[in-house]
Scaffold this motif. Structure first.
Motif, mmCIF file in Angstrom:
data_model
loop_
_atom_site.group_PDB
_atom_site.id
_atom_site.type_symbol
_atom_site.label_atom_id
_atom_site.label_comp_id
_atom_site.label_asym_id
_atom_site.label_seq_id
_atom_site.Cartn_x
_atom_site.Cartn_y
_atom_site.Cartn_z
ATOM 1 N N GLU A 3 -24.318 35.271 -4.946
ATOM 2 C CA GLU A 3 -24.809 36.588 -5.344
ATOM 3 C C GLU A 3 -23.690 37.593 -5.184
ATOM 4 N N ASN A 17 -24.584 42.784 4.457
ATOM 5 C CA ASN A 17 -25.853 42.198 4.922
ATOM 6 C C ASN A 17 -26.009 42.298 6.442
ATOM 7 N N SER A 47 -21.183 36.353 -2.202
ATOM 8 C CA SER A 47 -21.630 35.585 -1.036
ATOM 9 C C SER A 47 -22.565 34.472 -1.469
ATOM 10 N N LYS A 49 -26.043 32.866 -0.298
ATOM 11 C CA LYS A 49 -27.171 33.213 0.571
ATOM 12 C C LYS A 49 -27.377 32.209 1.696
ATOM 13 N N SER A 50 -27.100 30.956 1.436
ATOM 14 C CA SER A 50 -27.351 29.924 2.442
ATOM 15 C C SER A 50 -26.250 29.847 3.502
ATOM 16 N N LEU A 52 -23.686 32.583 5.315
ATOM 17 C CA LEU A 52 -23.100 33.910 5.478
ATOM 18 C C LEU A 52 -21.919 33.913 6.441
#
Length: 120
Positions: A3, A17, A47, A49-50, A52
């Motif tokens: 993303e 985030n 990034s 999502k799974s 970070l």
């Protein structure tokens, strides 16, 4: 799945985030110091999502992809950490205002040709 998002360069790191990140280029080019003195700015971030643990920052000036790693929180309290960072910034400011006392005046030669003591 990747993303794209917006990160913020601050004096405390690259914020994305609700996590803080850093990388070699940010340190080398003094992004965090510039954010402290000139203000924060935004950067594009890619990034996963799974995961970070790492993000890709699109370097705003040369348009390079930079791999940045999460700065792991530690057992030190946030208050102590804040005081530590503040004291480091104060020391840097004091050091930049101090004249360079390590420089010595050039050696002078007396008429006989022997060096004299260095003067300040």
């Amino acid at each position: 799945m990747n993303e794209i998002g917006i990160g913020r360069i601050t004096e405390r790191g690259i914020i994305f985030n609700k996590l803080r990140y850093s990388c070699d280029a940010a340190i080398k080019h003094q992004w965090f110091e510039k954010a402290r003195t000139s203000g924060e700015w935004l950067v594009l971030v890619i990034s996963e999502k799974s995961n970070l643990e790492k993000i890709l920052v699109i370097e705003p000036f040369r348009k390079l992809l930079l791999v940045c790693n999460v700065i792991q929180p530690n057992s030190v309290s946030a208050v102590k950490l804040e005081k530590y960072f503040d004291s480091i910034q104060k020391l840097k400011a004091m050091r930049s205002l101090r004249p360079n006392r390590n420089r010595m005046a050039p050696r002078q030669i007396n008429p006989v040709g022997e060096p004299t003591e260095r003067t300040r």
